[in-house]
Design an enzyme around this catalytic site. Structure first.
Site, PDB file in Angstrom:
ATOM      1  N   CYS A  97       1.831  55.537   6.356  1.00 13.38           N
ATOM      2  CA  CYS A  97       3.222  55.191   6.051  1.00 13.38           C
ATOM      3  C   CYS A  97       3.312  54.519   4.678  1.00 13.38           C
ATOM      4  CB  CYS A  97       3.773  54.267   7.134  1.00 13.38           C
ATOM      5  SG  CYS A  97       5.543  53.942   6.991  1.00 13.38           S
TER       6      CYS A  97
ATOM      7  N   CYS B 158       7.116  46.075   9.773  1.00 11.06           N
ATOM      8  CA  CYS B 158       5.784  45.485   9.614  1.00 11.06           C
ATOM      9  C   CYS B 158       5.827  44.060   9.081  1.00 11.06           C
ATOM     10  CB  CYS B 158       4.929  46.368   8.718  1.00 11.06           C
ATOM     11  SG  CYS B 158       4.680  48.041   9.366  1.00 11.06           S
TER      12      CYS B 158
ATOM     13  N   CYS C  74      -0.785  46.896   1.439  1.00 12.72           N
ATOM     14  CA  CYS C  74      -0.077  48.171   1.582  1.00 12.72           C
ATOM     15  C   CYS C  74      -0.833  49.322   0.939  1.00 12.72           C
ATOM     16  CB  CYS C  74       1.327  48.082   0.985  1.00 12.72           C
ATOM     17  SG  CYS C  74       1.359  47.889  -0.815  1.00 12.72           S
TER      18      CYS C  74
END
Length: 243
Positions: free
Chosen positions: A128, A212, A235
């Site tokens: 993602c 998140c 990330c």
């Protein structure tokens, strides 16, 4: 701070100083001196600031604006951001007089192909982040020879030993806040009367994408609310080559 020769974006210009030379020259420089040096080395058209407009972003953006408010700022609008973050972006643009903020989004065809049900954040958060952050940033940085970000060593983890200047694989990467303390950040906010991210008052000390990001409790690290319950702490834009 050592003096660094200016290099323009022309293809006929001499090679840029090496990462090692720049890091040595700037290792004890102030954040403003690092930003000014980056601007001098590559020029405004070749330099970008990458900002999440998160809970500590205003400090770096204030330093950048004091050097040159027209330095391009890249903002990754992942499609999962809090409305408060989008509003904060607009507030800081107006407050600091930033004149070239570019909001970058993931490609619709990529989202349709790889995350049609918008649940990839749950099943595969690394994937993602790749399609919503890493790949869009790689596209956004293509025109630039160098970029600036706001990581700090006090944030810990893989950030604990970041240099002031590094190589991301294709361009120079400046970390002007590498040496600063949390108290330094707070002092910048206080001196400039910078507005806080709207979610700080609700217990969010580090803000990313909605699914998140969670609140932190007293005694927790500021980034404890990111990807809570998972081994993931980044990330990917700072741990994968974005070129």
């Amino acid at each position: 701070m050592n003096t660094i020769a200016s290099q323009g974006p022309s293809s006929s210009a001499p090679a840029l100083p090496s990462v090692e030379e720049l890091d040595h020259a700037l290792r004890d420089a102030s954040p403003g001196e690092v930003v000014a040096a980056a601007l001098k080395v590559v020029g405004r058209e070749q330099l970008a600031v990458v900002s999440s407009f998160g809970t500590e972003s205003a400090a770096l953006l204030k330093v950048v604006a004091d050097v040159d408010p027209a330095i391009p700022v890249v903002f990754l609008d992942t499609g999962w951001l809090f409305e408060e973050t989008l509003a904060y972006r607009d507030t800081l643009i107006a407050t600091l007089g930033l004149t070239d903020v570019r909001s970058i989004s993931p490609l619709e065809e990529t989202l349709t192909r790889e995350d049609p049900d918008r649940d990839l954040w749950f099943s595969n958060p690394d994937a993602c982040c790749r399609i919503r952050k890493v790949e869009p940033l790689a596209r956004a940085l293509k025109p630039f020879a160098a970029w600036i970000n706001g990581r700090k060593r006090f944030q810990g983890g893989v950030r604990a030993e970041i240099p002031v200047v590094e190589d991301d694989g294709a361009r120079l990467k400046f970390n002007p806040f590498a040496n600063v303390s949390r108290e330094d950040i707070e002092a910048i906010y206080a001196r400039a009367k910078l507005p806080q991210h709207p979610l700080v008052a609700s217990g969010f000390l580090s803000v990313g994408c909605m699914p998140c990001t969670s609140r932190t409790v007293e005694g927790e690290d500021a980034r404890a609310g990111r990807w809570r319950g998972r081994a993931k702490t980044e990330c990917g834009i700072h741990t994968m080559k974005v070129s």
